[in-house]
Design a protein around this motif. Structure first.
Motif, PDB file in Angstrom:
ATOM      1  N   ALA A  63       0.825  -1.212   0.000  1.00 34.58           N
ATOM      2  CA  ALA A  63       0.000   0.000   0.000  1.00 34.58           C
ATOM      3  C   ALA A  63       0.857   1.260   0.000  1.00 34.58           C
ATOM      4  O   ALA A  63       0.587   2.215  -0.735  1.00 34.58           O
ATOM      5  CB  ALA A  63      -0.939  -0.019   1.208  1.00 34.58           C
ATOM      6  N   LEU A  64       1.912   1.262   0.809  1.00 34.71           N
ATOM      7  CA  LEU A  64       2.789   2.430   0.863  1.00 34.71           C
ATOM      8  C   LEU A  64       3.553   2.617  -0.449  1.00 34.71           C
ATOM      9  O   LEU A  64       3.773   3.745  -0.895  1.00 34.71           O
ATOM     10  CB  LEU A  64       3.758   2.317   2.039  1.00 34.71           C
ATOM     11  N   SER A  65       3.940   1.526  -1.075  1.00 34.12           N
ATOM     12  CA  SER A  65       4.629   1.605  -2.366  1.00 34.12           C
ATOM     13  C   SER A  65       3.722   2.225  -3.424  1.00 34.12           C
ATOM     14  O   SER A  65       4.144   3.077  -4.210  1.00 34.12           O
ATOM     15  CB  SER A  65       5.076   0.210  -2.793  1.00 34.12           C
ATOM     16  N   HIS A  73       4.244   5.860  -5.336  1.00 35.21           N
ATOM     17  CA  HIS A  73       4.229   5.975  -6.802  1.00 35.21           C
ATOM     18  C   HIS A  73       3.238   7.038  -7.259  1.00 35.21           C
ATOM     19  O   HIS A  73       3.494   7.787  -8.205  1.00 35.21           O
ATOM     20  CB  HIS A  73       3.876   4.615  -7.420  1.00 35.21           C
ATOM     21  N   ASP A  74       2.093   7.115  -6.594  1.00 36.50           N
ATOM     22  CA  ASP A  74       1.058   8.078  -6.977  1.00 36.50           C
ATOM     23  C   ASP A  74       1.357   9.504  -6.535  1.00 36.50           C
ATOM     24  O   ASP A  74       0.962  10.457  -7.198  1.00 36.50           O
ATOM     25  CB  ASP A  74      -0.290   7.664  -6.390  1.00 36.50           C
ATOM     26  N   VAL A  75       2.066   9.672  -5.411  1.00 39.27           N
ATOM     27  CA  VAL A  75       2.221  11.001  -4.812  1.00 39.27           C
ATOM     28  C   VAL A  75       3.579  11.642  -5.106  1.00 39.27           C
ATOM     29  O   VAL A  75       3.657  12.843  -5.368  1.00 39.27           O
ATOM     30  CB  VAL A  75       1.992  10.918  -3.281  1.00 39.27           C
ATOM     31  N   LEU A  76       4.646  10.867  -5.061  1.00 38.94           N
ATOM     32  CA  LEU A  76       5.987  11.434  -5.213  1.00 38.94           C
ATOM     33  C   LEU A  76       6.343  11.583  -6.694  1.00 38.94           C
ATOM     34  O   LEU A  76       5.956  10.750  -7.511  1.00 38.94           O
ATOM     35  CB  LEU A  76       7.022  10.536  -4.521  1.00 38.94           C
ATOM     36  N   PRO A  77       7.081  12.639  -7.055  1.00 40.47           N
ATOM     37  CA  PRO A  77       7.458  12.803  -8.461  1.00 40.47           C
ATOM     38  C   PRO A  77       8.395  11.680  -8.902  1.00 40.47           C
ATOM     39  O   PRO A  77       9.197  11.178  -8.120  1.00 40.47           O
ATOM     40  CB  PRO A  77       8.172  14.163  -8.493  1.00 40.47           C
TER      41      PRO A  77
END
Length: 86
Positions: free
Chosen positions: A39-41, A45-49
């Motif tokens: 879930a954190l991965s 991926h969705d939030v960090l550039p």
């Protein structure tokens, strides 16, 4: 390294119940720790550039330098044929 995880009393956009974690783990076929890592991965991926930030827009001097370098690489001579998609 360890991390203490406190579960919510109900599922919200910012947390889940222990029962939800258990259901996800069962559905994925992995243990609860792997489910949390997964879930954190996905969140990372969705939030960090995905790339390092650049220096911003090109200056007119940068554009002129690029155009000059490109001009030196362009073929010379008479145009033999030209096609257009439109």
């Amino acid at each position: 390294m360890s991390l203490l995880l406190k579960f919510r009393d109900r599922d919200t956009p910012f947390g889940v119940t222990r029962e939800t974690l258990q259901a996800l783990s069962e559905k994925l076929g992995v243990n609860e720790t792997m489910t949390i890592h997964y879930a954190l991965s996905k969140l990372a991926h969705d939030v960090l550039p995905g790339y390092e930030m650049d220096d911003g827009p090109l200056t007119p001097e940068d554009r002129a330098s690029i155009a000059s370098a490109a001009e030196a690489q362009m073929p010379k001579g008479k145009l033999r044929s030209k096609k257009s998609l439109f």
